[in-house]
Design an enzyme around this catalytic site. Structure first.
Site, short mmCIF file in Angstrom:
data_model
loop_
_atom_site.label_atom_id
_atom_site.label_comp_id
_atom_site.label_asym_id
_atom_site.label_seq_id
_atom_site.Cartn_x
_atom_site.Cartn_y
_atom_site.Cartn_z
CG HIS A 36 -2.54 10.01 5.39
ND1 HIS A 36 -3.72 10.22 4.73
CD2 HIS A 36 -1.82 9.16 4.62
CE1 HIS A 36 -3.71 9.56 3.59
NE2 HIS A 36 -2.58 8.88 3.50
N GLY A 38 -6.39 11.26 5.41
CA GLY A 38 -7.11 10.65 4.28
C GLY A 38 -7.67 9.29 4.68
CG HIS A 39 -5.08 5.98 5.56
ND1 HIS A 39 -3.80 6.46 5.70
CD2 HIS A 39 -5.05 5.14 4.50
CE1 HIS A 39 -3.03 5.93 4.77
NE2 HIS A 39 -3.76 5.13 4.03
CD GLN A 63 0.57 -2.41 -2.91
OE1 GLN A 63 -0.26 -3.18 -2.43
NE2 GLN A 63 0.31 -1.13 -3.07
CG ASP A 153 -3.43 5.74 -4.46
OD1 ASP A 153 -2.38 6.16 -4.97
OD2 ASP A 153 -3.60 5.64 -3.23
CD GLN A 156 -4.74 1.22 -4.77
OE1 GLN A 156 -3.62 0.74 -4.72
NE2 GLN A 156 -5.30 1.85 -3.75
CB SER A 189 1.85 6.89 3.78
OG SER A 189 0.54 6.47 4.09
O1 PAF Z 1 -3.54 2.13 -1.51
C1 PAF Z 1 -2.88 1.38 -0.77
O2 PAF Z 1 -2.45 1.76 0.31
C2 PAF Z 1 -2.57 -0.02 -1.22
O3 PAF Z 1 -2.32 -0.08 -2.57
C3 PAF Z 1 -3.65 -1.05 -0.82
C4 PAF Z 1 -4.99 -0.75 -1.51
C5 PAF Z 1 -3.84 -1.03 0.68
C6 PAF Z 1 -3.23 -2.46 -1.23
O4 PAF Z 1 -2.04 -2.84 -0.61
#
Ligand code: PAF
Length: 286
Positions: A36, A38-39, A63, A153, A156, A189
């Protein structure tokens, strides 16, 4: 622009990177696809840091703590490639699970301390161990100079920074501002799975964060948290947590500190949404 060659094996990707020469700096954007805005902003920023940009597209099974989440995760490689083409000539790495975790792969069991027990850690046990494993594995394969992650995130990002410090990796982790829809809803997403009605309901997340910000000058964090929870509770969404935390330790804070953040997780119908926002200015964004 020609069609992308998608690299699906470690060997082919590394050969490509080696062919660019030792001096080449690489910016890396890790994704699970279903790209999207953001990416795309991360990729654009990646190009400002280095000429070579690697984007991984890999739905990392380790994950996910719910099997149905993993199964339902959107897989949209063709659309993703089309979107990537609009921002530049990136090297796409889309490996299989066996390629990322071969038979001789040794799991990293890094103790993340509190970082893996609070907020997302509490609601998604094992999630961050999975993130650490896949991100470390990609760093080892790609050896990037820069790695860009979205601040949406936030936990993260804190975990990845902890991991990089722990293993003394040379990669520079770059946190990038959350991209929002005009309504304030953070790009994700998961938004693909929201109905139009749910999208409107989800606006309460951003509104609550803005409301909290408006209280900062006069109230202590615990009072702001209480009032923000009350504000949020008028919506039909079900809150999982609303915390005001220190940006590094992610501990709840009794007093304001630079970079203090409000972090929210909520269910919107069947979709789990998270968001966060800085309440006291800091210089987190690279
Ligand atoms: O943020 C994400 O989409 C996922 O956690 C990542 C960093 C790609 C790891 O699978």
């Amino acid at each position: 622009m020609e069609d992308y060659k998608v690299f699906s094996t470690v060997k082919s990707l590394q050969e490509r990177l080696h062919s660019l020469g030792k001096e080449t700096q690489v910016s890396f954007v890790a994704t699970m696809g279903a790209l999207h805005h953001g990416h795309l902003e991360l990729v654009k920023k990646a190009f400002t840091l280095a000429d070579t940009v690697v984007v991984s597209i890999f739905v990392n099974p380790t994950q996910f703590n719910k099997k149905e989440d993993l199964e339902n995760y959107p897989r949209l490689l063709d659309e993703d490639l089309k979107l990537l083409k609009t921002v530049g000539d990136v090297i796409v790495f889309a490996p299989t699970v066996d390629e990322v975790y071969p038979k001789d792969y040794v799991d990293i069991d890094l103790n993340l301390g509190k970082l893996e027990h609070v907020m997302e850690g509490e609601f998604r046990p094992g999630h961050f161990k999975g993130v650490v494993n896949v991100v470390k594995r990609f760093f080892d394969i790609i050896n990037p100079t820069y790695a860009l992650f979205g601040l949406k995130d936030f936990q993260q990002l804190a975990v990845i920074e902890f991991m990089v410090e722990h293993f003394k990796l040379s990669v520079q982790v770059v946190g990038c501002e959350t991209v929002r829809e005009p309504s304030g809803l953070a790009s994700s997403s998961r938004n693909f799975r929201l109905s139009e009605q749910e999208k409107v309901e989800a606006e309460i997340i951003y509104k609550t964060m803005e409301y909290a910000r408006s209280l900062v000058a006069e109230k202590e964090p615990t009072e702001v948290q209480k009032m923000a929870l009350e504000f949020f509770s008028k919506s039909p969404l079900e809150i999982e947590y609303l915390e005001i935390v220190d940006p590094k330790s992610l501990d709840s804070i009794p007093n304001w500190v630079p970079g203090a953040r409000i972090c929210i997780a909520t269910m919107c119908g069947k979709v789990r949404l998270i968001d966060n926002s800085e309440l006291i200015e800091n210089s987190f964004i690279s």
